[in-house]
Motif scaffolding. Structure first.
Motif, PDB file in Angstrom:
ATOM      1  N   TYR A   1       0.893  -1.327  -0.006  1.00 44.21           N
ATOM      2  CA  TYR A   1      -0.003   0.010  -0.043  1.00 44.21           C
ATOM      3  C   TYR A   1       0.806   1.246   0.269  1.00 44.21           C
ATOM      4  CZ  TYR A   1      -3.365   3.447   1.523  1.00 44.21           C
ATOM      5  OH  TYR A   1      -4.134   4.749   1.697  1.00 44.21           O
ATOM      6  N   ASN A   2       1.955   1.317   0.885  1.00 43.28           N
ATOM      7  CA  ASN A   2       2.741   2.349   1.024  1.00 43.28           C
ATOM      8  C   ASN A   2       3.493   2.723  -0.073  1.00 43.28           C
ATOM      9  OD1 ASN A   2       1.526   3.401   3.566  1.00 43.28           O
ATOM     10  ND2 ASN A   2       2.966   2.040   4.700  1.00 43.28           N
ATOM     11  N   HIS A   3       4.333   1.568  -0.800  1.00 43.68           N
ATOM     12  CA  HIS A   3       5.183   1.814  -1.648  1.00 43.68           C
ATOM     13  C   HIS A   3       5.076   1.624  -3.151  1.00 43.68           C
ATOM     14  CE1 HIS A   3       8.625   2.313   1.269  1.00 43.68           C
ATOM     15  NE2 HIS A   3       7.647   1.561   2.106  1.00 43.68           N
ATOM     16  N   HIS A   4       3.976   0.857  -3.311  1.00 49.04           N
ATOM     17  CA  HIS A   4       3.768   0.321  -4.698  1.00 49.04           C
ATOM     18  C   HIS A   4       2.268   0.650  -5.176  1.00 49.04           C
ATOM     19  CE1 HIS A   4       7.563  -1.791  -4.496  1.00 49.04           C
ATOM     20  NE2 HIS A   4       7.107  -2.445  -3.431  1.00 49.04           N
ATOM     21  N   ARG A   5       1.421   0.574  -4.330  1.00 47.01           N
ATOM     22  CA  ARG A   5      -0.180   0.812  -4.916  1.00 47.01           C
ATOM     23  C   ARG A   5      -0.415   2.359  -5.067  1.00 47.01           C
ATOM     24  NH1 ARG A   5      -4.719   2.306  -2.274  1.00 47.01           N
ATOM     25  NH2 ARG A   5      -6.692   1.395  -3.135  1.00 47.01           N
ATOM     26  N   LEU A   6      -0.741   2.514  -6.425  1.00 43.41           N
ATOM     27  CA  LEU A   6      -1.091   3.941  -6.656  1.00 43.41           C
ATOM     28  C   LEU A   6      -2.380   4.468  -6.084  1.00 43.41           C
ATOM     29  CD1 LEU A   6      -0.363   3.534 -10.766  1.00 43.41           C
ATOM     30  CD2 LEU A   6       0.986   4.043  -8.837  1.00 43.41           C
ATOM     31  N   HIS A   7      -2.310   5.636  -5.485  1.00 41.20           N
ATOM     32  CA  HIS A   7      -3.404   6.216  -4.983  1.00 41.20           C
ATOM     33  C   HIS A   7      -3.855   7.500  -5.751  1.00 41.20           C
ATOM     34  CE1 HIS A   7      -5.476   7.673  -1.436  1.00 41.20           C
ATOM     35  NE2 HIS A   7      -4.819   7.058  -0.450  1.00 41.20           N
ATOM     36  N   THR A   8      -5.436   7.366  -5.997  1.00 37.23           N
ATOM     37  CA  THR A   8      -5.896   8.185  -6.843  1.00 37.23           C
ATOM     38  C   THR A   8      -5.985   9.574  -6.213  1.00 37.23           C
ATOM     39  OG1 THR A   8      -8.195   7.217  -5.905  1.00 37.23           O
ATOM     40  CG2 THR A   8      -7.088   6.290  -7.921  1.00 37.23           C
ATOM     41  N   ALA A   9      -6.137   9.628  -4.824  1.00 36.46           N
ATOM     42  CA  ALA A   9      -6.315  10.942  -4.275  1.00 36.46           C
ATOM     43  C   ALA A   9      -4.962  11.908  -4.364  1.00 36.46           C
ATOM     44  CB  ALA A   9      -6.873  10.772  -2.899  1.00 36.46           C
ATOM     45  N   ILE A  10      -3.849  11.219  -4.598  1.00 32.10           N
ATOM     46  CA  ILE A  10      -2.737  11.973  -4.738  1.00 32.10           C
ATOM     47  C   ILE A  10      -2.049  11.950  -6.038  1.00 32.10           C
ATOM     48  CG2 ILE A  10      -2.249  12.045  -2.153  1.00 32.10           C
ATOM     49  CD1 ILE A  10      -0.311   9.687  -2.737  1.00 32.10           C
ATOM     50  N   GLY A  11      -2.946  11.793  -7.135  1.00 32.93           N
ATOM     51  CA  GLY A  11      -2.426  11.770  -8.611  1.00 32.93           C
ATOM     52  C   GLY A  11      -1.728  10.632  -9.055  1.00 32.93           C
ATOM     53  N   GLN A  12      -2.263   9.429  -8.476  1.00 35.88           N
ATOM     54  CA  GLN A  12      -1.764   8.047  -9.166  1.00 35.88           C
ATOM     55  C   GLN A  12      -0.288   7.820  -8.807  1.00 35.88           C
ATOM     56  OE1 GLN A  12      -3.740   5.741 -10.653  1.00 35.88           O
ATOM     57  NE2 GLN A  12      -5.738   6.735 -10.807  1.00 35.88           N
ATOM     58  N   VAL A  13      -0.106   8.129  -7.600  1.00 40.50           N
ATOM     59  CA  VAL A  13       1.499   7.691  -7.320  1.00 40.50           C
ATOM     60  C   VAL A  13       1.354   6.991  -6.161  1.00 40.50           C
ATOM     61  CG1 VAL A  13       2.354   9.745  -8.481  1.00 40.50           C
ATOM     62  CG2 VAL A  13       1.856   9.939  -6.126  1.00 40.50           C
ATOM     63  N   PRO A  14       2.279   6.110  -5.552  1.00 36.18           N
ATOM     64  CA  PRO A  14       2.361   5.821  -4.120  1.00 36.18           C
ATOM     65  C   PRO A  14       2.589   6.524  -3.290  1.00 36.18           C
ATOM     66  CG  PRO A  14       3.821   4.462  -5.889  1.00 36.18           C
ATOM     67  CD  PRO A  14       3.342   5.738  -6.470  1.00 36.18           C
ATOM     68  N   PRO A  15       1.831   6.499  -1.959  1.00 39.52           N
ATOM     69  CA  PRO A  15       2.167   7.483  -0.954  1.00 39.52           C
ATOM     70  C   PRO A  15       3.491   7.707  -0.409  1.00 39.52           C
ATOM     71  CG  PRO A  15       0.136   5.750  -0.655  1.00 39.52           C
ATOM     72  CD  PRO A  15       1.015   5.385  -1.761  1.00 39.52           C
ATOM     73  N   ILE A  16       4.116   6.944  -0.287  1.00 39.14           N
ATOM     74  CA  ILE A  16       5.541   6.980   0.011  1.00 39.14           C
ATOM     75  C   ILE A  16       6.210   8.073  -0.822  1.00 39.14           C
ATOM     76  CG2 ILE A  16       6.956   5.375  -1.389  1.00 39.14           C
ATOM     77  CD1 ILE A  16       7.373   5.704   2.505  1.00 39.14           C
ATOM     78  N   THR A  17       5.843   8.226  -2.042  1.00 37.29           N
ATOM     79  CA  THR A  17       6.408   9.246  -3.007  1.00 37.29           C
ATOM     80  C   THR A  17       6.427  10.492  -2.371  1.00 37.29           C
ATOM     81  OG1 THR A  17       4.801   9.318  -4.360  1.00 37.29           O
ATOM     82  CG2 THR A  17       6.486   7.919  -4.822  1.00 37.29           C
ATOM     83  N   ARG A  18       5.508  10.822  -1.664  1.00 38.51           N
ATOM     84  CA  ARG A  18       5.121  12.219  -0.963  1.00 38.51           C
ATOM     85  C   ARG A  18       6.085  12.708   0.312  1.00 38.51           C
ATOM     86  NH1 ARG A  18      -0.644  14.934  -1.117  1.00 38.51           N
ATOM     87  NH2 ARG A  18      -0.893  15.493  -3.554  1.00 38.51           N
ATOM     88  N   LEU A  19       6.980  11.599   0.591  1.00 40.19           N
ATOM     89  CA  LEU A  19       7.870  11.891   1.674  1.00 40.19           C
ATOM     90  C   LEU A  19       9.180  12.233   1.073  1.00 40.19           C
ATOM     91  CD1 LEU A  19       6.927   9.002   4.536  1.00 40.19           C
ATOM     92  CD2 LEU A  19       5.665  11.512   4.059  1.00 40.19           C
ATOM     93  N   THR A  20       9.617  13.313   1.153  1.00 37.03           N
ATOM     94  CA  THR A  20      10.901  13.875   0.635  1.00 37.03           C
ATOM     95  C   THR A  20      12.112  13.513   1.229  1.00 37.03           C
ATOM     96  OG1 THR A  20      10.606  15.875   1.241  1.00 37.03           O
ATOM     97  CG2 THR A  20       9.476  15.346  -0.862  1.00 37.03           C
ATOM     98  N   ASN A  21      12.048  13.196   2.800  1.00 32.37           N
ATOM     99  CA  ASN A  21      13.309  13.239   3.533  1.00 32.37           C
ATOM    100  C   ASN A  21      13.839  11.778   3.729  1.00 32.37           C
ATOM    101  OD1 ASN A  21      13.047  16.022   3.748  1.00 32.37           O
ATOM    102  ND2 ASN A  21      11.651  15.649   5.365  1.00 32.37           N
ATOM    103  N   LEU A  22      13.184  10.747   2.794  1.00 34.98           N
ATOM    104  CA  LEU A  22      13.720   9.244   3.104  1.00 34.98           C
ATOM    105  C   LEU A  22      15.110   9.102   2.645  1.00 34.98           C
ATOM    106  CD1 LEU A  22      10.560   7.200   1.703  1.00 34.98           C
ATOM    107  CD2 LEU A  22      11.244   7.776   4.221  1.00 34.98           C
ATOM    108  N   THR A  23      15.707   8.231   3.438  1.00 40.09           N
ATOM    109  CA  THR A  23      17.102   7.881   3.294  1.00 40.09           C
ATOM    110  C   THR A  23      17.535   7.308   2.071  1.00 40.09           C
ATOM    111  OG1 THR A  23      17.727   7.976   5.869  1.00 40.09           O
ATOM    112  CG2 THR A  23      18.976   6.828   4.095  1.00 40.09           C
ATOM    113  N   GLY A  24      18.281   7.641   1.016  1.00 46.43           N
ATOM    114  CA  GLY A  24      18.350   6.949  -0.166  1.00 46.43           C
ATOM    115  C   GLY A  24      17.548   7.410  -1.228  1.00 46.43           C
ATOM    116  N   GLN A  25      16.374   8.217  -0.986  1.00 52.30           N
ATOM    117  CA  GLN A  25      15.318   8.505  -1.978  1.00 52.30           C
ATOM    118  C   GLN A  25      15.833   8.791  -3.159  1.00 52.30           C
ATOM    119  OE1 GLN A  25      12.180  11.512  -1.131  1.00 52.30           O
ATOM    120  NE2 GLN A  25      10.755   9.741  -1.432  1.00 52.30           N
ATOM    121  N   ASN A  26      16.710   9.791  -3.116  1.00 48.91           N
ATOM    122  CA  ASN A  26      17.423  10.708  -4.214  1.00 48.91           C
ATOM    123  C   ASN A  26      18.778  10.250  -4.708  1.00 48.91           C
ATOM    124  OD1 ASN A  26      15.077  12.452  -4.145  1.00 48.91           O
ATOM    125  ND2 ASN A  26      16.140  13.418  -2.451  1.00 48.91           N
ATOM    126  N   SER A  27      19.295   8.954  -4.141  1.00 56.76           N
ATOM    127  CA  SER A  27      20.476   8.338  -4.561  1.00 56.76           C
ATOM    128  C   SER A  27      20.221   7.664  -6.000  1.00 56.76           C
ATOM    129  CB  SER A  27      21.262   7.629  -3.406  1.00 56.76           C
ATOM    130  OG  SER A  27      20.361   6.622  -3.199  1.00 56.76           O
TER     131      SER A  27
END
Length: 330
Positions: free
Chosen positions: A304-330
């Motif tokens: 649900y958090n990492h792979h399922r597309l969420h329609t309420a936030i623009g068809q992206v997984p919820p975890i993509t809205r957290l911008t401070n995850l370790t290794g997210q931009n590496s």
């Protein structure tokens, strides 16, 4: 209205008008310079004389008066029937003796053409909101589920086999009629308002001690992902009205908010998450036991958090809205 290939944008209109009005160019010469007809050049020059630079922008093409427009009393009756009785265009048209196309045009103009945009309880347009940053508001609630007997429950096996499995499950207390009491599972859920990232724990009760412990672990879980919890929204359950809960929120620096009594729509995001939880995990397949269903929850939460597309936030997984995850931009 100007477009990508328009000869005259608002800036070009202003230059054309100034050549004619201020520099004294002939209208035909200015029109030739900008490759437009002389009536067009004359029109923009006149608008410049009347309104200045502000007159170079497009005007609305909406007529000042529409004699055939649906009268206001009819519009009010259409909206009333839509809100209070949730009728469609055909049903409203038969009530008011007007064309269904007219009814639909009014509903679309009032932005109530879809029943999903109306509150089921009141019929009024749904008011949606979303906080700007992760952690601004966490929704918290408890989902109560009946436990599954060994061998599987009645939803997949039928009433008779489900009843036999209940009797064969060991260690369950009996009622005065010798019927086994399977008990309940309490899923304590927390969801971030902005990102929709979810956290959940399974317990055997919904006491204040359990609720406080879940809150502490949820705040720490979100903090490990760069999210600082500022507010938490709950219903008016007993575990959320205790002094222990109040003291825990004060210790964590979290402001507690409660929903309106008897109105779960106030906490609608987590209610909708519970629906997804039930469909995607709790009743998604045949579980041979309650422990098997509990063991399947972490995998579903990760999906649900990492792979399922969420329609309420623009068809992206919820975890993509957290911008401070370790290794997210590496």
């Amino acid at each position: 209205m100007s477009h990508a290939n328009a000869a005259l944008t608002p800036r070009a209109r202003l230059r054309l008008a100034r050549l004619i009005v201020e520099d004294g160019w002939p209208v035909a010469r200015a029109a030739e310079r900008f490759q437009v007809s002389w009536p067009t050049a004359k029109r923009w020059a006149e608008r410049y004389r009347q309104a200045g630079a502000a007159g170079m922008h497009d005007r609305s093409s909406r007529p000042h008066f529409s004699p055939t427009r649906t009268p206001a009393p009819v519009v009010r009756r259409i909206v009333h029937l839509r809100w209070k009785r949730r009728l469609g265009p055909v049903g409203i048209a038969s009530e008011l003796r007007v064309p269904a196309s007219t009814v639909y045009a009014v509903l679309a103009r009032c932005r109530i053409s879809r029943l999903s945009h109306l509150d089921r309880a009141t019929g009024e347009p749904v008011r949606r909101y979303e906080h700007l940053h992760p952690g601004d508001l966490l929704h918290m609630d408890v989902k109560k589920l009946g436990q599954i007997p060994d061998g599987g429950g009645w939803r997949f096996l039928g009433r008779e086999q489900g009843k036999r499995n209940r009797h064969l499950t060991p260690g369950k207390p009996r009622s005065q009629y010798r019927q086994p009491r399977m008990g309940h599972t309490y899923v304590h859920t927390v969801i971030d308002d902005h990102s929709r990232v979810a956290y959940a724990e399974i317990h055997d009760d919904e006491t204040r001690e359990t609720a406080v412990a879940v809150l502490r672990r949820a705040v720490a879980w979100f903090a490990a992902r760069g999210v600082v919890t500022r507010r938490v929204l709950t219903d008016n359950g007993g575990c959320y009205r205790s002094h222990l809960w109040r003291d825990a929120c004060a210790e964590l620096g979290v402001t507690h908010r409660r929903t309106r009594p008897y109105r779960p729509q106030t906490n609608g995001k987590i209610e909708r998450f519970h629906r997804s939880l039930a469909a995607g995990w709790a009743f998604a397949r045949l579980y041979p036991s309650e422990s098997a269903r509990r063991n399947a929850l972490p995998a579903w939460l990760h999906e649900y958090n990492h792979h399922r597309l969420h329609t309420a936030i623009g068809q992206v997984p919820p975890i993509t809205r957290l911008t401070n995850l370790t290794g997210q931009n590496s």
